[in-house]
Design a protein around this motif. Structure first.
Motif, PDB file in Angstrom:
ATOM      1  N   GLY A 132       0.897  -1.258  -0.015  1.00 26.52           N
ATOM      2  CA  GLY A 132       0.052   0.005  -0.095  1.00 26.52           C
ATOM      3  C   GLY A 132       0.818   1.443  -0.062  1.00 26.52           C
ATOM      4  N   GLU A 133       2.259   1.111   0.147  1.00 21.77           N
ATOM      5  CA  GLU A 133       3.077   2.405  -0.108  1.00 21.77           C
ATOM      6  C   GLU A 133       3.266   2.756  -1.352  1.00 21.77           C
ATOM      7  OE1 GLU A 133       6.551   1.565   2.186  1.00 21.77           O
ATOM      8  OE2 GLU A 133       5.553   0.259   3.776  1.00 21.77           O
ATOM      9  N   VAL A 134       3.323   4.155  -1.245  1.00 19.93           N
ATOM     10  CA  VAL A 134       3.821   4.660  -2.804  1.00 19.93           C
ATOM     11  C   VAL A 134       5.127   4.538  -3.084  1.00 19.93           C
ATOM     12  CG1 VAL A 134       3.936   6.793  -4.168  1.00 19.93           C
ATOM     13  CG2 VAL A 134       2.026   6.443  -2.536  1.00 19.93           C
ATOM     14  N   TYR A 135       5.485   3.809  -4.041  1.00 20.06           N
ATOM     15  CA  TYR A 135       6.959   3.469  -4.694  1.00 20.06           C
ATOM     16  C   TYR A 135       7.864   4.969  -4.846  1.00 20.06           C
ATOM     17  CZ  TYR A 135      10.831   2.273  -7.909  1.00 20.06           C
ATOM     18  OH  TYR A 135      12.091   2.262  -8.422  1.00 20.06           O
ATOM     19  N   ARG A 136       8.963   4.897  -4.419  1.00 16.50           N
ATOM     20  CA  ARG A 136       9.971   5.803  -4.733  1.00 16.50           C
ATOM     21  C   ARG A 136      10.929   5.300  -5.146  1.00 16.50           C
ATOM     22  NH1 ARG A 136      13.815   9.040  -2.549  1.00 16.50           N
ATOM     23  NH2 ARG A 136      13.792  11.351  -2.941  1.00 16.50           N
ATOM     24  N   ASN A 137      11.601   5.646  -6.286  1.00 20.15           N
ATOM     25  CA  ASN A 137      12.927   5.072  -6.731  1.00 20.15           C
ATOM     26  C   ASN A 137      14.069   5.446  -5.650  1.00 20.15           C
ATOM     27  OD1 ASN A 137      15.336   5.025  -8.070  1.00 20.15           O
ATOM     28  ND2 ASN A 137      14.329   4.618  -9.774  1.00 20.15           N
ATOM     29  N   PRO A 138      14.733   4.224  -5.243  1.00 24.44           N
ATOM     30  CA  PRO A 138      15.771   4.352  -4.166  1.00 24.44           C
ATOM     31  C   PRO A 138      16.742   5.297  -4.416  1.00 24.44           C
ATOM     32  CG  PRO A 138      15.550   2.411  -4.950  1.00 24.44           C
ATOM     33  CD  PRO A 138      14.533   2.962  -5.504  1.00 24.44           C
ATOM     34  N   THR A 139      17.029   5.296  -5.843  1.00 22.08           N
ATOM     35  CA  THR A 139      18.285   6.182  -6.331  1.00 22.08           C
ATOM     36  C   THR A 139      18.087   7.731  -6.598  1.00 22.08           C
ATOM     37  OG1 THR A 139      17.987   5.733  -8.815  1.00 22.08           O
ATOM     38  CG2 THR A 139      18.992   4.122  -7.529  1.00 22.08           C
ATOM     39  N   GLN A 140      16.693   7.946  -6.465  1.00 22.50           N
ATOM     40  CA  GLN A 140      16.106   9.303  -6.764  1.00 22.50           C
ATOM     41  C   GLN A 140      16.924  10.379  -5.949  1.00 22.50           C
ATOM     42  OE1 GLN A 140      12.359   9.984  -8.530  1.00 22.50           O
ATOM     43  NE2 GLN A 140      12.129  11.605  -7.122  1.00 22.50           N
ATOM     44  N   VAL A 141      17.434  11.452  -6.463  1.00 21.12           N
ATOM     45  CA  VAL A 141      17.710  12.613  -5.785  1.00 21.12           C
ATOM     46  C   VAL A 141      17.149  13.819  -6.045  1.00 21.12           C
ATOM     47  CG1 VAL A 141      19.778  13.983  -4.788  1.00 21.12           C
ATOM     48  CG2 VAL A 141      20.064  11.596  -4.998  1.00 21.12           C
ATOM     49  N   GLN A 142      16.727  14.751  -5.377  1.00 23.36           N
ATOM     50  CA  GLN A 142      16.000  16.023  -5.776  1.00 23.36           C
ATOM     51  C   GLN A 142      16.779  17.032  -5.066  1.00 23.36           C
ATOM     52  OE1 GLN A 142      11.840  15.994  -5.209  1.00 23.36           O
ATOM     53  NE2 GLN A 142      11.547  14.238  -6.679  1.00 23.36           N
ATOM     54  N   MET A 143      17.007  18.206  -6.008  1.00 27.10           N
ATOM     55  CA  MET A 143      17.733  19.225  -5.488  1.00 27.10           C
ATOM     56  C   MET A 143      16.779  20.555  -5.824  1.00 27.10           C
ATOM     57  SD  MET A 143      21.721  20.901  -6.296  1.00 27.10           S
ATOM     58  CE  MET A 143      22.369  19.405  -5.548  1.00 27.10           C
ATOM     59  N   SER A 144      16.729  21.596  -4.793  1.00 24.62           N
ATOM     60  CA  SER A 144      16.129  22.607  -5.429  1.00 24.62           C
ATOM     61  C   SER A 144      17.141  23.858  -4.853  1.00 24.62           C
ATOM     62  CB  SER A 144      14.582  22.785  -4.662  1.00 24.62           C
ATOM     63  OG  SER A 144      14.146  21.890  -5.337  1.00 24.62           O
ATOM     64  N   GLN A 145      17.164  24.837  -5.919  1.00 22.14           N
ATOM     65  CA  GLN A 145      18.188  25.780  -5.817  1.00 22.14           C
ATOM     66  C   GLN A 145      17.341  27.251  -6.038  1.00 22.14           C
ATOM     67  OE1 GLN A 145      21.127  26.027  -4.415  1.00 22.14           O
ATOM     68  NE2 GLN A 145      21.867  24.042  -4.484  1.00 22.14           N
ATOM     69  N   ILE A 146      17.401  28.175  -5.497  1.00 25.01           N
ATOM     70  CA  ILE A 146      16.901  29.435  -5.939  1.00 25.01           C
ATOM     71  C   ILE A 146      18.008  30.417  -6.478  1.00 25.01           C
ATOM     72  CG2 ILE A 146      17.414  30.692  -3.682  1.00 25.01           C
ATOM     73  CD1 ILE A 146      14.643  32.252  -4.181  1.00 25.01           C
ATOM     74  N   VAL A 147      17.737  30.875  -7.774  1.00 22.95           N
ATOM     75  CA  VAL A 147      18.811  31.539  -8.573  1.00 22.95           C
ATOM     76  C   VAL A 147      19.083  33.058  -7.840  1.00 22.95           C
ATOM     77  CG1 VAL A 147      19.515  32.480 -10.907  1.00 22.95           C
ATOM     78  CG2 VAL A 147      17.998  30.395 -10.476  1.00 22.95           C
ATOM     79  N   LEU A 148      20.202  33.155  -7.288  1.00 25.87           N
ATOM     80  CA  LEU A 148      20.710  34.317  -6.827  1.00 25.87           C
ATOM     81  C   LEU A 148      21.447  35.265  -7.660  1.00 25.87           C
ATOM     82  CD1 LEU A 148      21.521  33.004  -3.153  1.00 25.87           C
ATOM     83  CD2 LEU A 148      19.454  34.070  -3.934  1.00 25.87           C
ATOM     84  N   PRO A 149      21.641  36.504  -7.440  1.00 25.92           N
ATOM     85  CA  PRO A 149      22.416  37.189  -8.407  1.00 25.92           C
ATOM     86  C   PRO A 149      23.982  36.826  -8.430  1.00 25.92           C
ATOM     87  CG  PRO A 149      21.403  38.856  -7.180  1.00 25.92           C
ATOM     88  CD  PRO A 149      21.049  37.324  -6.494  1.00 25.92           C
ATOM     89  N   CYS A 150      24.406  35.925  -7.537  1.00 26.92           N
ATOM     90  CA  CYS A 150      25.786  35.428  -7.805  1.00 26.92           C
ATOM     91  C   CYS A 150      25.727  34.066  -8.588  1.00 26.92           C
ATOM     92  CB  CYS A 150      26.424  35.081  -6.289  1.00 26.92           C
ATOM     93  SG  CYS A 150      25.342  33.801  -5.533  1.00 26.92           S
ATOM     94  N   HIS A 151      24.742  33.788  -9.015  1.00 27.35           N
ATOM     95  CA  HIS A 151      24.861  32.818  -9.789  1.00 27.35           C
ATOM     96  C   HIS A 151      24.486  32.974 -11.234  1.00 27.35           C
ATOM     97  CE1 HIS A 151      22.843  30.507  -6.295  1.00 27.35           C
ATOM     98  NE2 HIS A 151      24.138  30.205  -6.055  1.00 27.35           N
TER      99      HIS A 151
END
Length: 238
Positions: free
Chosen positions: A25-44
């Protein structure tokens, strides 16, 4: 890179079109999956006030490396990255969401799929920036060469990517052979009117590797090298 689009798409639509429910009954999540979130700053940002492609490549490489290491259990290095087509630019203030997962593992190398989405926090609009496929190699350990465990695809999308990974690997090997043959042959150059001599576009850069250029392995990584390459190529093109 082209202009921005306001197309509204669900986040990571290319990877998670349907939920896969386990027997428990659990929702499957790929064990190798990695998520990254970055906000774009002026230095980028680059000289145009948009997210530097080099910075984006660094984020993509770091995310993919973590996915590869999550699967292999050992440190990994970037071996290659396939052609990348950037569909949109990214403005300062937007959020970059990067998802990476291992599509297939071979003997000591593995293909990692990377999806980059851009998000406007104020309108909830999200759109795809690019997709890429990177090859990572597991580092040798004291016990010797690493034998990677196989990836078991569960969803329809994972099964498709698993099958395509073998074909993409075959095409990479063929592509490398073709480039080698082209470099070995002496091709005659054609003269054009008002052509710019290639030497005038030549740009060289010497970089001293400092601690900010290192990754979690305390060494210069593929993303940083690609960022340096992108800077030099931009100057040459301009």
């Amino acid at each position: 890179m082209l202009g921005n689009s306001s197309e509204n798409k669900p986040p990571f639509a290319d990877y998670n079109t349907k939920l896969f429910i386990k027997k428990s009954g659990e929702v499957y999540r790929n064990p190798t999956q990695v998520q990254m979130s970055q906000i774009v700053l002026p230095c980028h940002a680059n000289h145009c006030g948009e997210l530097s492609v080099g910075q984006l490549l660094k984020w993509m490489d770091s995310t993919a490396c973590l996915s590869a290491e999550r699967h292999s259990g050992v440190s990994c290095v970037t071996a290659s990255v396939d052609d990348i087509n950037f569909e949109h630019t990214i403005e300062v203030g937007k959020v970059v969401n990067i998802t990476a997962k291992v599509n297939r593992a071979f003997t000591s190398s593995m293909e990692v799929g990377i999806l980059v989405m851009c998000e406007d926090l104020y309108t909830s609009h999200q759109w795809k920036v690019c997709r890429a496929f990177a090859t990572f190699v597991a580092r040798r350990t004291e016990a010797g060469k690493v034998q990677l465990k196989q990836v078991i695809p569960h969803t329809q999308m994972e099964q498709m990517e698993y099958s395509l990974a073998a074909e993409r690997r075959r095409m990479r090997l063929i592509h490398a052979e073709i480039i080698t043959d082209l470099l070995s042959c002496k091709c005659q150059t054609q003269e054009y009117k008002d052509a710019v001599p290639a030497e005038r576009t030549r740009v060289e850069s010497v970089e001293l590797v400092l601690p900010p250029h290192a990754n979690h392995q305390v060494s210069t990584f593929g993303g940083q090298i690609m960022a340096w390459m992108e800077n030099v190529a931009t100057i040459a093109a301009r």
